[in-house]
Design an enzyme around this catalytic site. Structure first.
Site, PDB file in Angstrom:
ATOM      1  N   ASP A  45       0.690  -1.249  -0.088  1.00 40.19           N
ATOM      2  CA  ASP A  45      -0.091  -0.016   0.021  1.00 40.19           C
ATOM      3  C   ASP A  45       0.915   1.022  -0.170  1.00 40.19           C
ATOM      4  OD1 ASP A  45      -3.316   0.334   1.162  1.00 40.19           O
ATOM      5  OD2 ASP A  45      -2.047   2.138   1.156  1.00 40.19           O
ATOM      6  N   ASP A  64       4.281   1.545  -4.327  1.00 42.63           N
ATOM      7  CA  ASP A  64       3.322   2.169  -5.075  1.00 42.63           C
ATOM      8  C   ASP A  64       3.468   1.121  -6.293  1.00 42.63           C
ATOM      9  OD1 ASP A  64       2.398   5.305  -5.482  1.00 42.63           O
ATOM     10  OD2 ASP A  64       2.275   3.941  -7.150  1.00 42.63           O
ATOM     11  N   PHE A  86      -7.193  -4.059  -4.102  1.00 43.87           N
ATOM     12  CA  PHE A  86      -8.221  -2.978  -3.747  1.00 43.87           C
ATOM     13  C   PHE A  86      -7.716  -1.583  -3.713  1.00 43.87           C
ATOM     14  CE2 PHE A  86      -8.651  -6.889  -0.948  1.00 43.87           C
ATOM     15  CZ  PHE A  86      -9.984  -7.077  -0.809  1.00 43.87           C
ATOM     16  N   TYR A 154     -14.826   7.458 -12.314  1.00 45.52           N
ATOM     17  CA  TYR A 154     -14.529   6.359 -11.767  1.00 45.52           C
ATOM     18  C   TYR A 154     -15.104   5.066 -12.081  1.00 45.52           C
ATOM     19  CZ  TYR A 154     -15.294   3.049  -7.645  1.00 45.52           C
ATOM     20  OH  TYR A 154     -15.066   2.331  -6.922  1.00 45.52           O
ATOM     21  N   LYS A 158     -13.209   1.752 -13.630  1.00 44.80           N
ATOM     22  CA  LYS A 158     -13.472   0.402 -13.364  1.00 44.80           C
ATOM     23  C   LYS A 158     -13.788  -0.511 -14.434  1.00 44.80           C
ATOM     24  CE  LYS A 158     -12.230   0.559  -9.014  1.00 44.80           C
ATOM     25  NZ  LYS A 158     -11.465  -0.223  -8.112  1.00 44.80           N
ATOM     26  N   LEU A 203     -22.267   7.735   3.384  1.00 46.79           N
ATOM     27  CA  LEU A 203     -23.564   7.901   4.197  1.00 46.79           C
ATOM     28  C   LEU A 203     -23.383   7.580   5.737  1.00 46.79           C
ATOM     29  CD1 LEU A 203     -26.339   9.265   4.234  1.00 46.79           C
ATOM     30  CD2 LEU A 203     -27.307   7.168   3.414  1.00 46.79           C
ATOM     31  N   ARG A 295     -27.078  15.616  -5.351  1.00 45.19           N
ATOM     32  CA  ARG A 295     -25.650  15.511  -5.514  1.00 45.19           C
ATOM     33  C   ARG A 295     -25.459  14.947  -7.093  1.00 45.19           C
ATOM     34  NH1 ARG A 295     -22.084  11.583  -1.846  1.00 45.19           N
ATOM     35  NH2 ARG A 295     -23.025  10.058  -2.962  1.00 45.19           N
TER      36      ARG A 295
HETATM   37  N1  UFG Z   1     -25.711  10.929   0.736  1.00 52.46           N
HETATM   38  C1  UFG Z   1     -26.343  11.808   1.605  1.00 52.46           C
HETATM   39  N2  UFG Z   1     -25.629  12.727   2.433  1.00 52.46           N
HETATM   40  C2  UFG Z   1     -24.275  12.463   2.449  1.00 52.46           C
HETATM   41  C3  UFG Z   1     -23.772  11.314   1.826  1.00 52.46           C
HETATM   42  C4  UFG Z   1     -24.613  10.511   1.100  1.00 52.46           C
HETATM   43  O1  UFG Z   1     -27.643  11.974   1.433  1.00 52.46           O
HETATM   44  O2  UFG Z   1     -23.764  13.481   3.359  1.00 52.46           O
HETATM   45  C5  UFG Z   1     -26.631  10.096   0.100  1.00 52.46           C
HETATM   46  C6  UFG Z   1     -26.101   9.950  -1.426  1.00 52.46           C
HETATM   47  O3  UFG Z   1     -26.611  10.814  -2.282  1.00 52.46           O
HETATM   48  C7  UFG Z   1     -26.636   8.473  -2.051  1.00 52.46           C
HETATM   49  C8  UFG Z   1     -26.455   7.800  -0.821  1.00 52.46           C
HETATM   50  O4  UFG Z   1     -26.340   8.644   0.580  1.00 52.46           O
HETATM   51  O5  UFG Z   1     -27.807   8.770  -2.133  1.00 52.46           O
HETATM   52  C9  UFG Z   1     -25.214   6.894  -0.477  1.00 52.46           C
HETATM   53  O6  UFG Z   1     -24.082   7.615  -0.724  1.00 52.46           O
HETATM   54  P1  UFG Z   1     -22.618   7.107  -0.320  1.00 52.46           P
HETATM   55  O7  UFG Z   1     -21.797   8.203  -0.729  1.00 52.46           O
HETATM   56  O8  UFG Z   1     -22.516   6.687   1.043  1.00 52.46           O
HETATM   57  O9  UFG Z   1     -22.438   5.842  -1.581  1.00 52.46           O
HETATM   58  P2  UFG Z   1     -22.584   6.007  -3.308  1.00 52.46           P
HETATM   59  O10 UFG Z   1     -23.870   5.416  -3.283  1.00 52.46           O
HETATM   60  O11 UFG Z   1     -22.531   7.299  -3.810  1.00 52.46           O
HETATM   61  O12 UFG Z   1     -21.395   5.353  -3.576  1.00 52.46           O
HETATM   62  C10 UFG Z   1     -20.983   3.989  -3.371  1.00 52.46           C
HETATM   63  C11 UFG Z   1     -19.616   3.748  -3.413  1.00 52.46           C
HETATM   64  C12 UFG Z   1     -18.931   4.216  -4.705  1.00 52.46           C
HETATM   65  C13 UFG Z   1     -19.743   3.184  -5.536  1.00 52.46           C
HETATM   66  C14 UFG Z   1     -21.024   3.531  -5.600  1.00 52.46           C
HETATM   67  C15 UFG Z   1     -21.795   2.763  -6.740  1.00 52.46           C
HETATM   68  O13 UFG Z   1     -18.947   4.690  -2.357  1.00 52.46           O
HETATM   69  O14 UFG Z   1     -17.640   3.626  -4.692  1.00 52.46           O
HETATM   70  O15 UFG Z   1     -21.574   3.288  -4.518  1.00 52.46           O
HETATM   71  O16 UFG Z   1     -22.829   3.287  -7.277  1.00 52.46           O
HETATM   72  F1  UFG Z   1     -19.398   3.658  -7.002  1.00 52.46           F
END
Ligand code: UFG
Length: 340
Positions: A45, A64, A86, A154, A158, A203, A295
């Protein structure tokens, strides 16, 4: 769980597994699982987003994936049976702002790793992919036949790697399992490890920071989505269950199994408001919310169809309920809020 037996490391007959990105959130949980399952673990890592003290097992080498000479030294010295990869940047929003950084980290560095594997005759590769390869879902739950139409750098990075892996398999000399995580969440049930991003953007940890008082409130990003309560729905999958899928994928490859690409989720979606309500119940705390604009780039609903993982690997999630996922994350948050 099958005991590791087939491919071997140099000295002991026990397979040595290289974990790239083993100091990160999911990688560090996996390092622990591999070690407890009897494998020799070598963690590589660069600590750009990971934490040295999250590596509690195996041997750690800072380095790296961009450095081919470093990779050669690692592969020559250790007799590696399989690579779990990962090490990637994983924030959708950030990838829109600095796409070249994402392609260099997630695509070019993966090519370096695959090159090194080829030079040293290592065939088995497990790749951390994502639901973000699918883009805006055409239907739900999302199975493996769903078209891959990512809408962020992103997700595209992938998807590119998945295509490279499929070509590598067709050319011979590479067998892989690509695991598309939906929303990885939760923490080590022993309480030793958990989710740590700096800055935090996910979240569940953010909601729990609001519960513990480390944050004043949680922002809900959009309450006008076409869902029952207007907030986005996600399929949260316990990090322990993700690790189980990796272990099964590893056993599958070490036993000579064919390459696979599999979606990993619980098949059940929870809205942002449901997550917050669960966190209130689990923590017994008030959690102030503020409703913000959407968002950019968030699909309304992302739920996995993981029947293939169950059929091909015999994978069954042990902790599918949201209370357990949030409960383990809450134990970790309480530990963190005491010591950080
Ligand atoms: N959310 C909020 N408030 C916050 C943070 C998130 O309302 O402060 C909402 C987001 O809008 C989303 C949900 O909570 O609707 C989940 O958000 P996350 O950021 O926890 O996760 P994501 O679904 O955006 O992303 C995750 C992974 C990514 C992956 C994605 C697949 O972190 O790596 O799922 O869609 F690509």
């Amino acid at each position: 769980m099958m005991q590791p037996a087939c491919a071997t490391g140099h000295d002991s007959g026990i397979p040595t597994i290289l974990v790239a990105g083993g100091a990160g959130y999911i990688g560090s949980h996996m390092v622990k699982r591999l070690a407890l399952s009897g494998y020799q673990v070598l963690v590589v890592d660069n600590l750009s987003t990971g934490f040295r003290d999250a590596v509690r097992h195996g041997q750690f080498v800072e380095g790296d994936l961009a450095d081919a000479g470093f990779l050669d030294r690692i592969f020559v010295e250790r007799g590696i049976s399989a690579v779990l990869h990962f090490a990637a940047l994983s924030q959708v929003g950030e990838s829109v702002l600095v796409p070249v950084r994402y392609y260099r980290n997630n695509v070019a560095n993966t090519l370096n790793l695959l090159d090194a594997m080829q030079r040293h005759g290592v065939q088995n590769f497990i790749f951390s992919s994502t639901a973000a390869i699918f883009g805006e879902p055409g239907y739900t739950p999302i199975d493996e036949r769903h078209p891959m139409q990512p809408i962020s750098p992103y997700g595209r990075s992938k998807k590119m790697v998945e295509e490279i892996l499929a070509d590598g398999d067709r050319a011979g000399g590479l067998r892989y399992v690509s695991l598309r995580y939906f929303n990885a969440a939760g923490a080590d049930p022993d309480g030793e490890l958990g989710e740590r991003h700096d800055p935090e953007s996910h979240l569940i940890p953010l909601v729990l920071q609001a519960a513990s008082g480390r944050r004043s409130h949680i922002a809900i990003f959009g309450s006008d989505y076409p869902t029952p309560d207007g907030t986005c729905i996600r399929d949260y999958i316990h990090v322990h269950d993700l690790c189980t899928a990796h272990l099964l994928a590893l056993e599958h490859l070490l036993a000579g199994g064919a390459s696979l690409a599999l979606n990993l989720g619980n098949g059940q979606g929870f809205s942002v408001r449901e997550v917050i309500d669960t966190a209130r119940r689990v923590s017994g705390r008030e959690i102030p919310v503020q409703v913000h604009d959407r968002r950019p780039g968030d699909p309304a609903i992302l739920v996995a169809d993981s029947r293939n993982a169950s059929v091909k690997l015999g994978w069954t999630p042990l902790y599918p309920d949201l209370e357990t996922i949030v409960g383990d994350a809450w134990s970790w948050e309480q530990r963190k809020s005491r010591s950080w």
